[in-house]
Design a protein around this motif. Structure first.
Motif, PDB file in Angstrom:
ATOM      1  N   LEU A 116      53.087 -15.413 -68.809  1.00  0.00           N
ATOM      2  CA  LEU A 116      54.178 -16.092 -69.001  1.00  0.00           C
ATOM      3  C   LEU A 116      54.079 -16.416 -70.676  1.00  0.00           C
ATOM      4  O   LEU A 116      53.019 -16.989 -70.826  1.00  0.00           O
ATOM      5  CB  LEU A 116      54.227 -17.450 -68.093  1.00  0.00           C
ATOM      6  CG  LEU A 116      55.317 -18.265 -68.621  1.00  0.00           C
ATOM      7  CD1 LEU A 116      56.798 -17.822 -68.393  1.00  0.00           C
ATOM      8  CD2 LEU A 116      55.145 -19.695 -67.742  1.00  0.00           C
ATOM      9  N   VAL A 117      55.049 -16.333 -71.271  1.00  0.00           N
ATOM     10  CA  VAL A 117      55.167 -17.002 -72.604  1.00  0.00           C
ATOM     11  C   VAL A 117      56.243 -17.858 -72.420  1.00  0.00           C
ATOM     12  O   VAL A 117      57.425 -17.594 -72.107  1.00  0.00           O
ATOM     13  CB  VAL A 117      55.784 -15.903 -73.725  1.00  0.00           C
ATOM     14  CG1 VAL A 117      55.923 -16.761 -75.013  1.00  0.00           C
ATOM     15  CG2 VAL A 117      54.438 -14.954 -73.822  1.00  0.00           C
ATOM     16  N   TYR A 118      55.956 -19.314 -72.657  1.00  0.00           N
ATOM     17  CA  TYR A 118      56.569 -20.343 -72.407  1.00  0.00           C
ATOM     18  C   TYR A 118      57.037 -21.041 -73.679  1.00  0.00           C
ATOM     19  O   TYR A 118      56.307 -21.300 -74.542  1.00  0.00           O
ATOM     20  CB  TYR A 118      55.985 -21.119 -71.291  1.00  0.00           C
ATOM     21  CG  TYR A 118      56.761 -22.459 -71.111  1.00  0.00           C
ATOM     22  CD1 TYR A 118      57.553 -22.854 -70.129  1.00  0.00           C
ATOM     23  CD2 TYR A 118      56.328 -23.599 -71.876  1.00  0.00           C
ATOM     24  CE1 TYR A 118      57.878 -23.965 -69.682  1.00  0.00           C
ATOM     25  CE2 TYR A 118      57.060 -24.916 -71.758  1.00  0.00           C
ATOM     26  CZ  TYR A 118      57.932 -25.150 -70.693  1.00  0.00           C
ATOM     27  OH  TYR A 118      58.088 -26.522 -70.180  1.00  0.00           O
ATOM     28  N   THR A 119      58.407 -21.423 -73.796  1.00  0.00           N
ATOM     29  CA  THR A 119      58.746 -22.282 -75.119  1.00  0.00           C
ATOM     30  C   THR A 119      60.093 -22.958 -74.821  1.00  0.00           C
ATOM     31  O   THR A 119      60.552 -23.003 -73.662  1.00  0.00           O
ATOM     32  CB  THR A 119      58.967 -21.489 -76.232  1.00  0.00           C
ATOM     33  OG1 THR A 119      58.895 -22.126 -77.258  1.00  0.00           O
ATOM     34  CG2 THR A 119      59.982 -20.664 -76.281  1.00  0.00           C
TER      35      THR A 119
ATOM     36  N   GLN B 169      45.194 -20.449 -66.652  1.00  0.00           N
ATOM     37  CA  GLN B 169      44.558 -20.868 -67.849  1.00  0.00           C
ATOM     38  C   GLN B 169      45.864 -20.876 -68.932  1.00  0.00           C
ATOM     39  O   GLN B 169      46.894 -20.184 -68.602  1.00  0.00           O
ATOM     40  CB  GLN B 169      43.895 -19.352 -68.414  1.00  0.00           C
ATOM     41  CG  GLN B 169      43.020 -19.444 -69.646  1.00  0.00           C
ATOM     42  CD  GLN B 169      42.577 -18.241 -70.016  1.00  0.00           C
ATOM     43  OE1 GLN B 169      43.098 -17.182 -69.209  1.00  0.00           O
ATOM     44  NE2 GLN B 169      42.072 -17.948 -71.176  1.00  0.00           N
ATOM     45  N   VAL B 170      45.721 -21.704 -69.664  1.00  0.00           N
ATOM     46  CA  VAL B 170      47.038 -22.115 -70.584  1.00  0.00           C
ATOM     47  C   VAL B 170      46.498 -22.057 -72.033  1.00  0.00           C
ATOM     48  O   VAL B 170      45.234 -22.403 -72.524  1.00  0.00           O
ATOM     49  CB  VAL B 170      47.445 -23.511 -70.235  1.00  0.00           C
ATOM     50  CG1 VAL B 170      48.195 -23.550 -68.887  1.00  0.00           C
ATOM     51  CG2 VAL B 170      46.612 -24.774 -70.462  1.00  0.00           C
TER      52      VAL B 170
ATOM     53  N   ALA C 220      48.616 -16.162 -64.110  1.00  0.00           N
ATOM     54  CA  ALA C 220      47.123 -16.604 -64.428  1.00  0.00           C
ATOM     55  C   ALA C 220      47.098 -17.458 -65.595  1.00  0.00           C
ATOM     56  O   ALA C 220      46.191 -18.131 -65.905  1.00  0.00           O
ATOM     57  CB  ALA C 220      46.357 -15.307 -64.091  1.00  0.00           C
ATOM     58  N   CYS C 221      47.920 -16.662 -66.512  1.00  0.00           N
ATOM     59  CA  CYS C 221      47.703 -17.060 -67.929  1.00  0.00           C
ATOM     60  C   CYS C 221      49.170 -17.470 -68.753  1.00  0.00           C
ATOM     61  O   CYS C 221      49.906 -16.328 -68.742  1.00  0.00           O
ATOM     62  CB  CYS C 221      46.850 -15.852 -68.734  1.00  0.00           C
ATOM     63  SG  CYS C 221      46.926 -16.339 -70.612  1.00  0.00           S
TER      64      CYS C 221
END
Ligand SMILES: C[S@@+](CC[C@H](N)C(=O)[O-])C[C@H]1O[C@@H](n2cnc3c(N)ncnc32)[C@H](O)[C@@H]1O
Length: 292
Positions: A147-150, A102-103, A79-80
Protein backbone atom coordinates in the motif's frame (compact mmCIF):
# COMPACT_ATOMS: atom_id res chain seq x y z
CA UNK A 1 8.42 35.44 -8.29
CA UNK A 2 5.76 38.18 -8.04
CA UNK A 3 5.92 41.42 -6.08
CA UNK A 4 4.38 42.12 -2.69
CA UNK A 5 1.86 44.36 -4.53
CA UNK A 6 -0.06 41.19 -5.48
CA UNK A 7 -0.42 40.22 -1.84
CA UNK A 8 -3.88 40.14 -0.26
CA UNK A 9 -4.93 39.33 3.27
CA UNK A 10 -7.85 37.11 4.32
CA UNK A 11 -8.70 35.39 7.63
CA UNK A 12 -5.40 36.51 9.10
CA UNK A 13 -3.41 34.87 6.28
CA UNK A 14 -1.44 36.55 3.49
CA UNK A 15 -1.95 35.25 -0.05
CA UNK A 16 -0.16 35.90 -3.30
CA UNK A 17 -1.15 34.41 -6.68
CA UNK A 18 1.87 32.90 -8.45
CA UNK A 19 3.02 31.90 -11.91
CA UNK A 20 3.35 28.19 -12.67
CA UNK A 21 6.57 26.46 -11.57
CA UNK A 22 7.61 24.98 -14.94
CA UNK A 23 11.27 24.09 -14.52
CA UNK A 24 12.41 21.30 -12.19
CA UNK A 25 14.51 23.82 -10.22
CA UNK A 26 11.42 26.03 -9.67
CA UNK A 27 9.51 22.98 -8.41
CA UNK A 28 12.37 22.14 -6.05
CA UNK A 29 12.60 25.75 -4.83
CA UNK A 30 8.91 25.70 -3.85
CA UNK A 31 9.30 22.34 -2.13
CA UNK A 32 12.39 23.60 -0.27
CA UNK A 33 10.45 26.66 0.91
CA UNK A 34 7.65 24.36 2.04
CA UNK A 35 10.14 22.41 4.13
CA UNK A 36 11.00 25.57 6.08
CA UNK A 37 7.33 26.47 6.52
CA UNK A 38 6.41 22.95 7.61
CA UNK A 39 9.24 22.92 10.14
CA UNK A 40 7.46 25.91 11.66
CA UNK A 41 3.97 24.41 11.32
CA UNK A 42 5.10 21.09 12.85
CA UNK A 43 5.43 22.86 16.22
CA UNK A 44 1.67 22.36 16.54
CA UNK A 45 2.17 18.59 16.19
CA UNK A 46 5.10 18.61 18.65
CA UNK A 47 2.85 20.25 21.24
CA UNK A 48 0.34 17.39 20.83
CA UNK A 49 2.91 14.58 20.79
CA UNK A 50 2.15 13.25 24.28
CA UNK A 51 -1.55 13.10 23.46
CA UNK A 52 -0.76 11.39 20.12
CA UNK A 53 1.42 8.83 21.90
CA UNK A 54 -1.31 8.04 24.43
CA UNK A 55 -3.84 7.74 21.58
CA UNK A 56 -1.64 5.27 19.69
CA UNK A 57 -0.64 3.34 22.84
CA UNK A 58 -4.34 2.78 23.47
CA UNK A 59 -4.66 1.22 20.01
CA UNK A 60 -6.19 4.38 18.48
CA UNK A 61 -6.44 4.85 14.74
CA UNK A 62 -6.85 8.02 12.73
CA UNK A 63 -8.13 6.16 9.69
CA UNK A 64 -11.17 7.90 8.25
CA UNK A 65 -14.31 5.78 7.70
CA UNK A 66 -13.97 6.48 3.95
CA UNK A 67 -10.43 5.10 4.00
CA UNK A 68 -11.56 2.04 5.95
CA UNK A 69 -14.34 1.37 3.46
CA UNK A 70 -11.99 1.73 0.48
CA UNK A 71 -9.14 -0.33 1.95
CA UNK A 72 -10.98 -3.12 3.76
CA UNK A 73 -9.24 -5.18 6.43
CA UNK A 74 -5.57 -4.14 6.11
CA UNK A 75 -4.50 -7.02 8.35
CA UNK A 76 -5.54 -9.49 5.66
CA UNK A 77 -3.51 -8.08 2.75
CA UNK A 78 -1.07 -5.35 3.75
CA UNK A 79 2.34 -6.37 5.09
CA UNK A 80 4.09 -3.12 4.15
CA UNK A 81 2.61 0.38 3.83
CA UNK A 82 4.53 3.46 2.70
CA UNK A 83 2.98 6.74 3.82
CA UNK A 84 3.99 9.70 1.65
CA UNK A 85 3.86 13.11 3.42
CA UNK A 86 3.45 11.37 6.77
CA UNK A 87 3.81 14.48 8.99
CA UNK A 88 4.55 13.42 12.60
CA UNK A 89 3.47 9.83 11.99
CA UNK A 90 0.06 9.72 13.67
CA UNK A 91 -1.64 8.40 10.53
CA UNK A 92 1.31 6.12 9.64
CA UNK A 93 1.26 4.48 13.06
CA UNK A 94 -2.52 4.26 12.87
CA UNK A 95 -1.95 1.95 9.88
CA UNK A 96 0.20 -0.20 12.17
CA UNK A 97 -2.57 -0.21 14.77
CA UNK A 98 -4.92 -1.30 11.96
CA UNK A 99 -2.78 -4.41 11.43
CA UNK A 100 -0.12 -3.44 8.86
CA UNK A 101 3.06 -5.35 9.84
CA UNK A 102 5.61 -2.76 8.76
CA UNK A 103 5.18 0.96 8.07
CA UNK A 104 7.40 3.51 6.33
CA UNK A 105 6.91 7.27 6.51
CA UNK A 106 8.33 9.92 4.17
CA UNK A 107 8.15 13.64 4.88
CA UNK A 108 10.14 16.72 3.94
CA UNK A 109 10.02 18.28 7.42
CA UNK A 110 12.88 17.47 9.82
CA UNK A 111 10.69 18.40 12.78
CA UNK A 112 7.88 16.09 11.69
CA UNK A 113 10.29 13.18 11.14
CA UNK A 114 11.96 13.77 14.52
CA UNK A 115 8.49 13.63 16.10
CA UNK A 116 7.64 10.45 14.20
CA UNK A 117 10.88 8.81 15.37
CA UNK A 118 10.06 9.68 18.98
CA UNK A 119 6.59 8.14 18.63
CA UNK A 120 7.72 4.87 17.03
CA UNK A 121 10.60 4.48 19.53
CA UNK A 122 8.18 4.94 22.44
CA UNK A 123 5.76 2.44 20.86
CA UNK A 124 8.50 0.03 19.78
CA UNK A 125 6.76 0.03 16.41
CA UNK A 126 8.22 -1.50 13.23
CA UNK A 127 8.49 1.86 11.49
CA UNK A 128 11.15 3.44 9.27
CA UNK A 129 11.23 7.16 8.55
CA UNK A 130 12.79 9.15 5.72
CA UNK A 131 13.21 12.90 5.77
CA UNK A 132 13.23 13.95 2.12
CA UNK A 133 11.23 15.52 -0.66
CA UNK A 134 8.66 12.93 -1.73
CA UNK A 135 10.20 13.18 -5.21
CA UNK A 136 13.47 11.86 -3.72
CA UNK A 137 11.95 8.87 -1.91
CA UNK A 138 14.85 6.36 -1.84
CA UNK A 139 14.98 3.80 -4.64
CA UNK A 140 15.77 1.13 -2.03
CA UNK A 141 12.03 1.16 -1.34
CA UNK A 142 11.04 0.49 -4.95
CA UNK A 143 8.64 -2.41 -5.38
CA UNK A 144 8.26 -2.89 -1.60
CA UNK A 145 4.79 -1.51 -0.79
CA UNK A 146 1.53 -3.42 -0.67
CA UNK A 147 0.00 0.00 0.00
CA UNK A 148 1.18 3.50 -0.82
CA UNK A 149 -0.96 5.74 1.34
CA UNK A 150 -1.21 9.54 1.27
CA UNK A 151 -3.56 12.49 1.45
CA UNK A 152 -5.34 14.54 4.11
CA UNK A 153 -3.68 17.74 2.93
CA UNK A 154 -0.92 16.33 0.74
CA UNK A 155 -1.21 17.13 -2.96
CA UNK A 156 -1.58 20.91 -2.61
CA UNK A 157 2.07 21.14 -1.46
CA UNK A 158 3.47 19.45 -4.57
CA UNK A 159 4.38 21.27 -7.78
CA UNK A 160 5.01 18.35 -10.14
CA UNK A 161 2.31 15.69 -10.11
CA UNK A 162 3.79 13.66 -12.97
CA UNK A 163 7.03 13.16 -11.04
CA UNK A 164 5.03 12.37 -7.89
CA UNK A 165 2.91 9.72 -9.66
CA UNK A 166 6.09 8.06 -10.98
CA UNK A 167 7.30 7.76 -7.36
CA UNK A 168 4.00 6.18 -6.30
CA UNK A 169 4.19 3.65 -9.15
CA UNK A 170 7.81 2.63 -8.48
CA UNK A 171 7.21 2.11 -4.74
CA UNK A 172 4.34 -0.33 -5.25
CA UNK A 173 4.76 -4.08 -5.52
CA UNK A 174 3.15 -5.48 -8.67
CA UNK A 175 -0.53 -5.70 -7.72
CA UNK A 176 -0.03 -3.18 -4.89
CA UNK A 177 -2.58 -0.49 -4.05
CA UNK A 178 -2.34 3.29 -3.95
CA UNK A 179 -4.87 5.21 -1.84
CA UNK A 180 -5.56 8.88 -1.24
CA UNK A 181 -8.25 10.79 0.65
CA UNK A 182 -7.67 14.51 0.20
CA UNK A 183 -9.39 17.88 -0.07
CA UNK A 184 -11.61 18.02 -3.13
CA UNK A 185 -10.17 20.65 -5.48
CA UNK A 186 -13.66 22.12 -5.90
CA UNK A 187 -13.63 23.01 -2.19
CA UNK A 188 -11.00 25.67 -3.00
CA UNK A 189 -13.71 27.60 -4.84
CA UNK A 190 -15.48 28.54 -1.59
CA UNK A 191 -14.49 31.02 1.10
CA UNK A 192 -13.40 28.96 4.11
CA UNK A 193 -14.61 31.50 6.65
CA UNK A 194 -18.09 32.20 5.33
CA UNK A 195 -21.26 30.83 6.94
CA UNK A 196 -22.84 30.45 3.52
CA UNK A 197 -21.40 29.43 0.14
CA UNK A 198 -19.35 32.38 -1.06
CA UNK A 199 -17.03 32.22 -4.07
CA UNK A 200 -13.35 32.51 -3.12
CA UNK A 201 -12.54 33.90 -6.58
CA UNK A 202 -10.01 31.13 -7.20
CA UNK A 203 -9.58 29.87 -10.77
CA UNK A 204 -10.13 26.07 -10.67
CA UNK A 205 -7.94 25.52 -13.73
CA UNK A 206 -4.96 27.73 -12.91
CA UNK A 207 -4.36 28.37 -9.24
CA UNK A 208 -1.02 28.53 -7.42
CA UNK A 209 -0.45 30.63 -4.36
CA UNK A 210 2.16 31.72 -1.89
CA UNK A 211 0.76 31.83 1.64
CA UNK A 212 1.90 33.11 5.00
CA UNK A 213 -0.11 31.92 7.98
CA UNK A 214 -2.10 28.82 8.83
CA UNK A 215 -5.86 28.30 9.25
CA UNK A 216 -6.98 29.04 12.81
CA UNK A 217 -8.88 25.73 12.94
CA UNK A 218 -5.66 23.84 12.16
CA UNK A 219 -2.24 25.22 13.17
CA UNK A 220 -3.08 28.83 14.03
CA UNK A 221 -0.77 31.83 14.37
CA UNK A 222 2.29 30.14 15.98
CA UNK A 223 2.31 33.02 18.49
CA UNK A 224 3.77 35.49 16.04
CA UNK A 225 2.56 37.99 13.42
CA UNK A 226 1.74 36.48 10.04
CA UNK A 227 4.45 38.61 8.37
CA UNK A 228 7.01 36.59 10.33
CA UNK A 229 5.79 33.22 9.04
CA UNK A 230 7.82 31.44 6.36
CA UNK A 231 6.14 31.65 2.96
CA UNK A 232 4.85 28.35 1.62
CA UNK A 233 3.64 27.38 -1.82
CA UNK A 234 0.42 25.57 -2.68
CA UNK A 235 -1.20 24.45 -5.89
CA UNK A 236 -4.74 23.46 -6.78
CA UNK A 237 -4.63 20.23 -8.80
CA UNK A 238 -7.91 19.69 -10.68
CA UNK A 239 -9.35 16.21 -10.19
CA UNK A 240 -8.65 15.26 -13.81
CA UNK A 241 -4.94 16.10 -13.45
CA UNK A 242 -4.67 13.78 -10.43
CA UNK A 243 -6.34 10.88 -12.25
CA UNK A 244 -4.30 11.51 -15.42
CA UNK A 245 -1.00 11.62 -13.50
CA UNK A 246 -1.68 8.25 -11.83
CA UNK A 247 -2.98 6.56 -14.99
CA UNK A 248 -0.06 8.05 -16.94
CA UNK A 249 2.30 6.36 -14.46
CA UNK A 250 0.69 3.00 -15.34
CA UNK A 251 -1.74 2.57 -12.43
CA UNK A 252 -5.24 1.23 -12.96
CA UNK A 253 -8.02 3.26 -11.38
CA UNK A 254 -10.27 1.09 -9.20
CA UNK A 255 -12.29 3.64 -7.28
CA UNK A 256 -12.96 7.39 -7.37
CA UNK A 257 -15.27 8.87 -4.75
CA UNK A 258 -16.43 12.45 -4.09
CA UNK A 259 -17.63 13.15 -0.57
CA UNK A 260 -19.24 15.89 1.51
CA UNK A 261 -17.23 14.54 4.46
CA UNK A 262 -14.27 16.37 5.98
CA UNK A 263 -11.15 15.08 7.72
CA UNK A 264 -10.37 18.47 9.31
CA UNK A 265 -12.36 21.55 10.21
CA UNK A 266 -11.82 23.26 6.84
CA UNK A 267 -15.05 25.28 6.90
CA UNK A 268 -15.53 26.13 10.58
CA UNK A 269 -18.45 28.54 10.00
CA UNK A 270 -20.22 26.92 7.07
CA UNK A 271 -23.85 25.93 7.62
CA UNK A 272 -23.92 22.10 7.91
CA UNK A 273 -26.74 21.67 5.37
CA UNK A 274 -24.84 23.72 2.79
CA UNK A 275 -21.64 21.81 3.50
CA UNK A 276 -23.36 18.56 2.53
CA UNK A 277 -24.19 19.97 -0.92
CA UNK A 278 -20.61 20.40 -2.12
CA UNK A 279 -17.73 17.94 -2.60
CA UNK A 280 -15.30 18.60 0.26
CA UNK A 281 -13.07 15.54 -0.17
CA UNK A 282 -12.31 12.90 -2.78
CA UNK A 283 -10.94 9.39 -2.40
CA UNK A 284 -9.12 7.35 -4.99
CA UNK A 285 -7.82 3.80 -5.06
CA UNK A 286 -5.59 2.59 -7.91
CA UNK A 287 -3.55 -0.55 -8.47
CA UNK A 288 -0.19 -1.27 -10.05
CA UNK A 289 -0.86 -4.05 -12.56
CA UNK A 290 0.28 -7.47 -11.34
CA UNK A 291 1.87 -8.16 -14.75
CA UNK A 292 4.05 -5.50 -16.42
C1 LIG B 1 -1.18 18.64 5.94
S1 LIG B 1 0.23 17.70 6.28
C2 LIG B 1 -0.32 16.06 6.08
C3 LIG B 1 -1.28 15.81 7.09
C4 LIG B 1 -1.11 14.52 7.78
N1 LIG B 1 -1.99 13.56 7.21
C5 LIG B 1 -1.29 14.72 9.24
O1 LIG B 1 -1.01 13.82 9.98
O2 LIG B 1 -1.67 15.77 9.70
C6 LIG B 1 1.22 17.87 4.82
C7 LIG B 1 2.58 17.23 4.97
O3 LIG B 1 3.24 17.24 3.71
C8 LIG B 1 4.62 17.41 3.98
N2 LIG B 1 5.24 17.84 2.71
C9 LIG B 1 5.00 18.98 2.04
N3 LIG B 1 5.71 18.99 0.89
C10 LIG B 1 6.40 17.83 0.84
C11 LIG B 1 7.31 17.25 -0.10
N4 LIG B 1 7.64 17.88 -1.23
N5 LIG B 1 7.82 16.04 0.16
C12 LIG B 1 7.51 15.37 1.31
N6 LIG B 1 6.65 15.88 2.24
C13 LIG B 1 6.11 17.08 2.00
C14 LIG B 1 4.65 18.42 5.10
O4 LIG B 1 5.87 18.45 5.78
C15 LIG B 1 3.49 17.95 5.95
O5 LIG B 1 3.91 17.05 6.92
Amino acid sequence: MTSDDDMHQMSGMRYQALPLARQPEEVRARHAANRIAWNEGAAHYTAELDETLAFLQNGGSNLHPIERANLGDLRSWCACAIHLQCASGRDTLSLWNEGVSQVVGVDISDVHIANARRLSAALNAPATWYCCDVLDTPHDLDGSADLVYTGRGALCWLHDLTAWAAVVARLLKPGGIFHILDDHPVSWLFDQDAATLVASGIDYFAHREGVQGWPASYIGDLNRPVEQHARKYERLWPLASIVQALCGAGLILEHLGEHPDLYWNAFPSLDADLARRIPLTFSLRARRPAQP
